[in-house]
Design a protein around this motif. Sequence first.
Motif, PDB file in Angstrom:
ATOM      1  N   TRP A   1      44.563  52.642  29.839  1.00 36.08           N
ATOM      2  CA  TRP A   1      44.069  51.286  30.103  1.00 36.08           C
ATOM      3  C   TRP A   1      45.243  50.307  30.177  1.00 36.08           C
ATOM      4  O   TRP A   1      45.323  49.482  31.098  1.00 36.08           O
ATOM      5  N   HIS A  54      31.529  46.254  32.401  1.00 37.74           N
ATOM      6  CA  HIS A  54      31.933  46.776  33.702  1.00 37.74           C
ATOM      7  C   HIS A  54      33.441  46.656  33.866  1.00 37.74           C
ATOM      8  O   HIS A  54      34.113  45.893  33.163  1.00 37.74           O
ATOM      9  N   THR A  55      33.974  47.391  34.805  1.00 42.24           N
ATOM     10  CA  THR A  55      35.395  47.323  35.135  1.00 42.24           C
ATOM     11  C   THR A  55      35.782  45.891  35.485  1.00 42.24           C
ATOM     12  O   THR A  55      35.048  45.211  36.205  1.00 42.24           O
ATOM     13  N   LYS A  95      40.853  50.876  39.321  1.00 36.66           N
ATOM     14  CA  LYS A  95      39.482  51.058  38.846  1.00 36.66           C
ATOM     15  C   LYS A  95      39.391  52.227  37.872  1.00 36.66           C
ATOM     16  O   LYS A  95      38.646  52.164  36.878  1.00 36.66           O
ATOM     17  N   GLN A  96      40.132  53.289  38.145  1.00 35.18           N
ATOM     18  CA  GLN A  96      40.088  54.443  37.248  1.00 35.18           C
ATOM     19  C   GLN A  96      40.723  54.127  35.891  1.00 35.18           C
ATOM     20  O   GLN A  96      40.193  54.506  34.841  1.00 35.18           O
ATOM     21  N   ASN A 115      34.539  52.812  29.749  1.00 32.26           N
ATOM     22  CA  ASN A 115      34.344  54.034  28.963  1.00 32.26           C
ATOM     23  C   ASN A 115      35.636  54.845  28.981  1.00 32.26           C
ATOM     24  O   ASN A 115      36.058  55.325  30.039  1.00 32.26           O
ATOM     25  N   GLN A 136      38.475  51.706  33.515  1.00 31.36           N
ATOM     26  CA  GLN A 136      37.109  52.072  33.175  1.00 31.36           C
ATOM     27  C   GLN A 136      36.820  51.648  31.732  1.00 31.36           C
ATOM     28  O   GLN A 136      37.630  51.889  30.833  1.00 31.36           O
ATOM     29  N   ARG A 191      36.005  58.220  30.869  1.00 30.54           N
ATOM     30  CA  ARG A 191      36.054  58.235  32.335  1.00 30.54           C
ATOM     31  C   ARG A 191      37.442  57.913  32.887  1.00 30.54           C
ATOM     32  O   ARG A 191      37.657  58.005  34.092  1.00 30.54           O
ATOM     33  N   ARG A 192      38.364  57.540  32.028  1.00 24.16           N
ATOM     34  CA  ARG A 192      39.725  57.278  32.508  1.00 24.16           C
ATOM     35  C   ARG A 192      40.479  58.593  32.713  1.00 24.16           C
ATOM     36  O   ARG A 192      40.299  59.536  31.951  1.00 24.16           O
TER      37      ARG A 192
END
Length: 330
Positions: A254, A288-289, A305-306, A311, A309, A314-315
């Motif tokens: 992140w 949300h992103t 976006k990846q 969550n 994320q 999901r990264r």
Amino acid sequence: MMKIAYAFRPFPANYKPTCDATLPAPINWNRPIQTSPSAPLVNAKPQATTIFVNGVSYTVVRLLGEGLHSRVYAAYDPRTTQSVAIKVVQNLDSVDSQGHSKMFFKEIRYLTKLQPRNPYVIRVYNHEFDSKSQTGKIVMETGHDFRFLLPLQAPASEKKMSVPQAKFYWQQMVEAVALLHRNGIVHSDIKPENFILTQGGQLRIIDLGLSFRLPQSQASVLRPFAGTPEYMPPEVCQIQNGQYSHQGRASDIWALGVLLFEMIFGYRPFEHVQDNYDKMSYIARLKHTPTIPPTTNPYLRDVLKQCLQVNPVRRPSADQLLQHPFFTNQ
């Protein structure tokens, strides 16, 4: 107790970055230099200009910065004229398992372990702990921290980078983090201030004081909250029992995403929230992103976006990021 790392500003706010990463002129700090290991850090008077580490003398040039228990000096080795940075940490207790003492000894362990394993980790030339004066010293290579390319007070239009320039630096950052993760270490405080550019142009990752070990079989761990709010993911900002949060390798991903966002667009996605605690509350409630500004590069948009994320599951991993079309498609 929460540990919030604030951005250190080692260069003038009006400094304008250039595409060839020209380094700014040295700053006149006008700060007292104090190197006696037994003297207090406060009200220091300019007496000595030499720091001894394991019997080796280093000549101090100027004070670079300081914290509650530590100072960092620009210096050089008179035997070789090599420029170095020396971190001096006081009030250390070798049996203290908490606070800055634990951070210092952990950083020494990690840095020495990673020297032959990660070319992106800052090089350590010498270090010692004096139990009598309770002082620790680390002699490292010197450089300009990456923040000088992203001045905090400059308008976005003046500090945003081109996609090729951002890709050049960000790929090295992702590789640095990937090598940390492969060695079972989470950095936990990825930000521009924790990367430096050496005189030879090599990017290095620094400051492993907040880092921690995490088995490959484990995604995250509940541990005392620490870090820099601007680069913290939602799971770290969701504080439990007043001081704990879930932190793992995905937290570094992140932060890398926020860093790339800042390089491309010239600002951080949450800097519109001024107060740090308000910022953490805002990030903790994200569903949300974060909004990504328009870009003509679809691979850039997708990789952001990846990374961002909400969550953490999901990264992508750092190794997966290195295989992303943002890097592989020219």
